[in-house]
Design an enzyme around this catalytic site. Sequence first.
Site, mmCIF file in Angstrom:
data_model
loop_
_atom_site.group_PDB
_atom_site.id
_atom_site.type_symbol
_atom_site.label_atom_id
_atom_site.label_comp_id
_atom_site.label_asym_id
_atom_site.label_seq_id
_atom_site.Cartn_x
_atom_site.Cartn_y
_atom_site.Cartn_z
ATOM 1 N N LYS A 210 0.840 -1.197 0.000
ATOM 2 C CA LYS A 210 0.000 0.000 0.000
ATOM 3 C C LYS A 210 0.878 1.251 0.000
ATOM 4 O O LYS A 210 0.655 2.176 -0.755
ATOM 5 C CB LYS A 210 -0.916 -0.040 1.234
ATOM 6 C CG LYS A 210 -1.850 1.125 1.325
ATOM 7 C CD LYS A 210 -2.724 1.029 2.557
ATOM 8 C CE LYS A 210 -3.232 2.397 2.940
ATOM 9 N NZ LYS A 210 -3.938 2.388 4.218
ATOM 10 N N GLU A 216 10.989 -4.665 3.521
ATOM 11 C CA GLU A 216 11.024 -6.071 3.097
ATOM 12 C C GLU A 216 10.560 -6.202 1.643
ATOM 13 O O GLU A 216 11.190 -6.874 0.822
ATOM 14 C CB GLU A 216 10.109 -6.931 3.984
ATOM 15 C CG GLU A 216 10.571 -7.097 5.415
ATOM 16 C CD GLU A 216 10.021 -6.045 6.354
ATOM 17 O OE1 GLU A 216 9.687 -4.924 5.890
ATOM 18 O OE2 GLU A 216 9.919 -6.331 7.561
ATOM 19 N N GLU A 357 -2.780 -5.956 15.741
ATOM 20 C CA GLU A 357 -2.378 -4.646 15.227
ATOM 21 C C GLU A 357 -3.510 -3.633 15.443
ATOM 22 O O GLU A 357 -3.270 -2.449 15.622
ATOM 23 C CB GLU A 357 -2.012 -4.742 13.727
ATOM 24 C CG GLU A 357 -1.030 -3.675 13.287
ATOM 25 C CD GLU A 357 -0.385 -3.955 11.925
ATOM 26 O OE1 GLU A 357 0.809 -4.252 11.870
ATOM 27 O OE2 GLU A 357 -1.093 -3.851 10.914
ATOM 28 N N LYS A 516 11.019 0.136 13.084
ATOM 29 C CA LYS A 516 11.471 0.500 11.720
ATOM 30 C C LYS A 516 12.467 1.649 11.803
ATOM 31 O O LYS A 516 13.505 1.638 11.141
ATOM 32 C CB LYS A 516 10.275 0.935 10.862
ATOM 33 C CG LYS A 516 9.292 -0.174 10.522
ATOM 34 C CD LYS A 516 8.231 0.360 9.554
ATOM 35 C CE LYS A 516 7.034 -0.554 9.455
ATOM 36 N NZ LYS A 516 5.921 0.008 8.693
HETATM 37 O O1 F6P Z 1 4.407 -2.538 9.548
HETATM 38 C C1 F6P Z 1 3.039 -2.726 9.628
HETATM 39 C C2 F6P Z 1 2.365 -2.491 8.319
HETATM 40 O O2 F6P Z 1 2.240 -1.135 8.085
HETATM 41 C C3 F6P Z 1 1.013 -3.175 8.255
HETATM 42 O O3 F6P Z 1 0.015 -2.453 8.847
HETATM 43 C C4 F6P Z 1 0.850 -3.411 6.794
HETATM 44 O O4 F6P Z 1 -0.127 -4.372 6.509
HETATM 45 C C5 F6P Z 1 2.236 -3.865 6.432
HETATM 46 O O5 F6P Z 1 3.090 -3.061 7.243
HETATM 47 C C6 F6P Z 1 2.614 -3.721 4.972
HETATM 48 O O6 F6P Z 1 2.489 -2.414 4.535
HETATM 49 P P1 F6P Z 1 2.519 -2.033 2.995
HETATM 50 O O7 F6P Z 1 1.362 -2.698 2.336
HETATM 51 O O8 F6P Z 1 2.428 -0.539 2.958
HETATM 52 O O9 F6P Z 1 3.815 -2.529 2.435
#
Ligand code: F6P
Length: 552
Positions: A210, A216, A357, A516
């Site tokens: 998102k 990662e 969460e 993070k």
């Molecule tokens: O670190 C937690 C988080 O923000 C979650 O809430 C989310 O689902 C996940 O990381 C992955 O986030 P993104 O879809 O922005 O990579």
Amino acid sequence: MPTNRPTLTSSPEWQALRQQQEKLESRPMTRLFAEDPDRGKRFFIQGAGVSLDFSKNRITDETMDALMALAHSCNLEERRDALLRGEKVNVTENRPALHTALRHPGNEAIMVDGVDVVAEVRKTLDRMEALTDSILDQSRTGFSDKAFTDVVSIGIGGSYLGPKLVGEALQPYWHGGIRCHYVANIDGTDICETLRLVNPETTLFLIQSKSFRTQETLENSRVARKWFLEHGGDEPAIARHFLAVTANVAAAEDFGIKADNVFPVWDWVGGRYSLWSAIGLPVALTIGMDSFRALLAGAHAMDAHFRDAPLRQNLPVVMGLLSVWNNNFWHAGSHAILPYDHYLRSLPDHLQQLDMESNGKRVNEAGQPLDYETGPVIWGGVGSNGQHAYHQLIHQGTRLIPADFIIPLKTHNPVATHHADLFANCLSQAQAMMAGKSLEEARAELAAEGLSETEIERLAPHKVVPGNKPSNTLLVEKVTPETVGAIIALYEHRTFVQGVIWDLDSFDQWGVELGKQLGQGILPRLLGDADKNPDSDSSTDNLIELFRSVSR
Ligand code: F6P
């Protein structure tokens, strides 16, 4: 929409529940069952193809009345309606949480900041359908014109757990044309082992993030792209093989993905609620759009049930309130999710993120510290495997662990008497948690085996199972796209109900940011690009030194 309650725990409704708990302390569940032969049928409700037996909780009708009174005092119905209308219920991020719009079948508009989100969703579903069809009918192929055989979905958290769960759960609906692989971990083993399984000519990479900022996902995507270029692909072929699902189109384009290969998610969809959006593409590619739409329909049926059913008959409301009851009044610190279905084996992982969460919070919506417990530890695993691992602690440990047993009435794989065996295991575990075994029963059992008095006295205490452990049993007819959709939506709303009672913002997750941030300081030190940080501690410094000593 913060409530005006002074404090939850001093409210008359909370105090009434305390009295309920005191009354029930001396009334074991076996007695409640003995006093009311209809209990199993009376504490049983149904909605959206899901049945819930909640009779094995330490409740009476009076308790349920008191829980409903608590829900009213917390404006549950008003807050539910605000959620569904698209109000900005995520108060710390000033956003709606409109995952229900992703599965809304009607055409009536839901406006967010002047944009009709229902129309956006529809457009995206159509694009997903066009992509899925083009891959399945092989009109879209890889750089050497071969048909796609594999999808590698790269994402983590909500961009991974939901699609993985649903993809596995709906294996009977796979059309067989596409194999899906999920890569989440920054541990290089995850991506390397996955790349060993696939052929660059026939593999589609889906970058699911998102934010398009998650370490990662970005690192793994870079490795995938490099591997692709080193194994026959070239820059123009990236456009045929790499797609992204993100709310950050600019970052995806910077990565090298063309805008028309980017599918949207929106700010008003939380990551852990995003499997219903284009984040569900790996699922759609393996089961086809008809089944994906059936999944959405099942979730919508649960949304409608949550919106319309009276609170006492409302599955997410009852489950949410029972969770508060067990957590805050009986001091359960964790909650086990026990699917008795191999296809649902990843449900505990998904619900762990969804619930922990969402409700792992320590201040209320107004930012004031809370004087009551909030989200419990969510854990679990598939039955009957867990019976030979951790159920011992559930039955005889010193901690109270309520459990949800989840089982279909029919199996996709009838073989010998397995399904009846599985069902018997599920029911007997719930029964053992509820009824337990008394000292007298343990003694009688040992006497029947012919043991001496001394042996009986020595062994009997070890065989006592206290019982009185609450559980819910959730049933569906069969694991189908509709029922899987309904079960997941049920837990989403249950999580929301708990958050309303605890007066939390269930839709933010600020706590995950600290690790993070600190990681950004540690990484350059591990790579030898930065010196010791004066704010660090001797434990972290020593461990960094150890890492450096082998990587020099
Ligand atoms: O670190 C937690 C988080 O923000 C979650 O809430 C989310 O689902 C996940 O990381 C992955 O986030 P993104 O879809 O922005 O990579």
